[in-house]
Design a protein around this motif. Structure first.
Motif, mmCIF file in Angstrom:
data_model
loop_
_atom_site.group_PDB
_atom_site.id
_atom_site.type_symbol
_atom_site.label_atom_id
_atom_site.label_comp_id
_atom_site.label_asym_id
_atom_site.label_seq_id
_atom_site.Cartn_x
_atom_site.Cartn_y
_atom_site.Cartn_z
ATOM 1 N N PRO A 25 0.821 -1.219 0.000
ATOM 2 C CA PRO A 25 0.000 0.000 0.000
ATOM 3 C C PRO A 25 0.852 1.266 0.000
ATOM 4 O O PRO A 25 1.995 1.276 0.477
ATOM 5 N N HIS A 26 0.288 2.328 -0.528
ATOM 6 C CA HIS A 26 0.933 3.648 -0.543
ATOM 7 C C HIS A 26 -0.156 4.667 -0.228
ATOM 8 O O HIS A 26 -0.673 5.334 -1.115
ATOM 9 N N GLY A 44 -6.044 -0.900 -1.290
ATOM 10 C CA GLY A 44 -5.820 -0.398 -2.639
ATOM 11 C C GLY A 44 -7.059 0.228 -3.232
ATOM 12 O O GLY A 44 -6.984 1.289 -3.884
ATOM 13 N N TRP A 45 -8.189 -0.413 -3.015
ATOM 14 C CA TRP A 45 -9.461 0.099 -3.533
ATOM 15 C C TRP A 45 -9.778 1.446 -2.900
ATOM 16 O O TRP A 45 -10.160 2.402 -3.588
ATOM 17 N N VAL A 46 -9.612 1.550 -1.600
ATOM 18 C CA VAL A 46 -9.866 2.807 -0.905
ATOM 19 C C VAL A 46 -8.976 3.908 -1.462
ATOM 20 O O VAL A 46 -9.443 5.017 -1.780
ATOM 21 N N ASP A 47 -7.694 3.625 -1.608
ATOM 22 C CA ASP A 47 -6.767 4.648 -2.091
ATOM 23 C C ASP A 47 -7.055 5.033 -3.536
ATOM 24 O O ASP A 47 -6.880 6.197 -3.928
ATOM 25 N N ASP A 48 -7.478 4.074 -4.356
ATOM 26 C CA ASP A 48 -7.866 4.395 -5.728
ATOM 27 C C ASP A 48 -9.061 5.335 -5.756
ATOM 28 O O ASP A 48 -9.093 6.311 -6.515
ATOM 29 N N PRO A 83 -5.705 -8.989 -0.120
ATOM 30 C CA PRO A 83 -5.050 -8.506 1.095
ATOM 31 C C PRO A 83 -5.904 -7.537 1.906
ATOM 32 O O PRO A 83 -5.479 -7.080 2.967
ATOM 33 N N GLY A 84 -7.095 -7.200 1.402
ATOM 34 C CA GLY A 84 -7.949 -6.226 2.070
ATOM 35 C C GLY A 84 -8.294 -5.083 1.131
ATOM 36 O O GLY A 84 -7.895 -5.072 -0.030
#
Length: 282
Positions: free
Chosen positions: A65-66, A200-204, A196-197
């Motif tokens: 994640p980033h 990534g979707w949230v950050d996108d 993994p949770g």
């Protein structure tokens, strides 16, 4: 799968498809998708002589994640992937939420990106003169509202989406999703994306639906071709029209009878243009 370790210690997971010594195209997946997302007919890449490189954006699949990333940050990640797999020059292709990330590469890496293609790409949330959510389906309008509130609101919204199930889709979308090859590919790519949770979707969603991109599409100077379906309610066609008007020299094909999923049928033509070979209309 190949792991690319970045200078900040993050890992990006990379896959390759098609012809190992073919013309390189870096593919920027949609959201929420993963490095397994691509056109489901892998013979297409061999027919066109394409070496397709895909990777998980941060937080998806096997990539670190980033948090707080912006669309513009994709350019440095793609440059690192290209270095790791031995690419000097390459084309980029972005689908849906991957479209802005492909344009980020074109803007930031003009000495390396040969051409850029987008299929059903979003415009920036701060696009001047664009009524951003007009014509957009209810689910994406809710994502956009949550993104303006902040990351916690997006996380809560997506958790609720997961329990509520997908809303009904128009017939033009159901037709594409009912194809066995498309359904199988999307199922695997989505499962890997969220394995993994939801990070990534949230950050996108935050990067695409809630903030500016961190660069101006008008700064793109490489050849750009855009495709958009006229019946798209996930990313309305006005987004593609705005991008085409903003990016110098960009060309847009607006396919009146296609929805969002029409990008699968548009992929052969777009790939053909990206590698300098004709394969039907892009």
């Amino acid at each position: 799968m190949r792991e690319v370790i970045l200078n900040d210690g993050r890992t990006l997971a990379v896959e390759e498809w098609g012809v190992p010594d073919g013309t390189p195209v870096v593919y920027l997946h949609g959201s929420p998708m993963s490095r397994l997302a691509r056109h489901p007919d892998d013979t297409l890449f061999r027919r066109l002589g394409v070496r397709l490189i895909t990777y998980d954006r941060p937080g998806f699949g096997c990539s670190t994640p980033h948090e707080g990333r912006r669309v513009a940050d994709a350019a440095a990640d793609v440059a690192a992937v290209a270095d790791a797999v031995g690419l000097d020059r390459f084309a980029v292709l972005g689908v849906s939420g991957g479209g802005p990330h492909a344009l980020a590469c074109a803007a930031a890496l003009p000495g390396r990106v040969t051409r850029a293609g987008t299929l059903a790409a979003l415009a920036p949330r701060d696009a001047a003169g664009l009524e951003w959510t007009a014509g957009m389906n209810e689910g994406n309008r809710r994502s956009a509202a949550a993104a303006l509130t902040g990351r916690a609101a997006v996380a809560e919204h997506l958790a609720n989406v997961g329990t509520a199930g997908l809303p009904p889709l128009p017939e033009v979308e159901r037709e594409v999703l009912s194809r066995p090859d498309v359904s199988a590919m999307l199922g695997a790519a989505f499962a890997e994306a969220v394995r993994p949770g939801p990070a990534g979707w949230v950050d996108d969603v935050v990067a695409l639906f809630g903030t500016g991109w961190g660069f101006d599409p008008a700064d793109v100077r490489v050849p750009v071709r855009l495709w958009h379906g006229g019946l798209d309610t996930l990313v309305p066609p006005a987004h593609g029209q705005w991008l085409a008007a903003r990016i110098p020299g960009a060309t847009l094909r607006l396919q009146a009878d296609a929805g969002h999923g029409g990008h699968f049928d548009a992929t052969p033509g777009m790939l053909g243009w990206l590698v300098g070979r004709a394969d039907g209309p892009a």
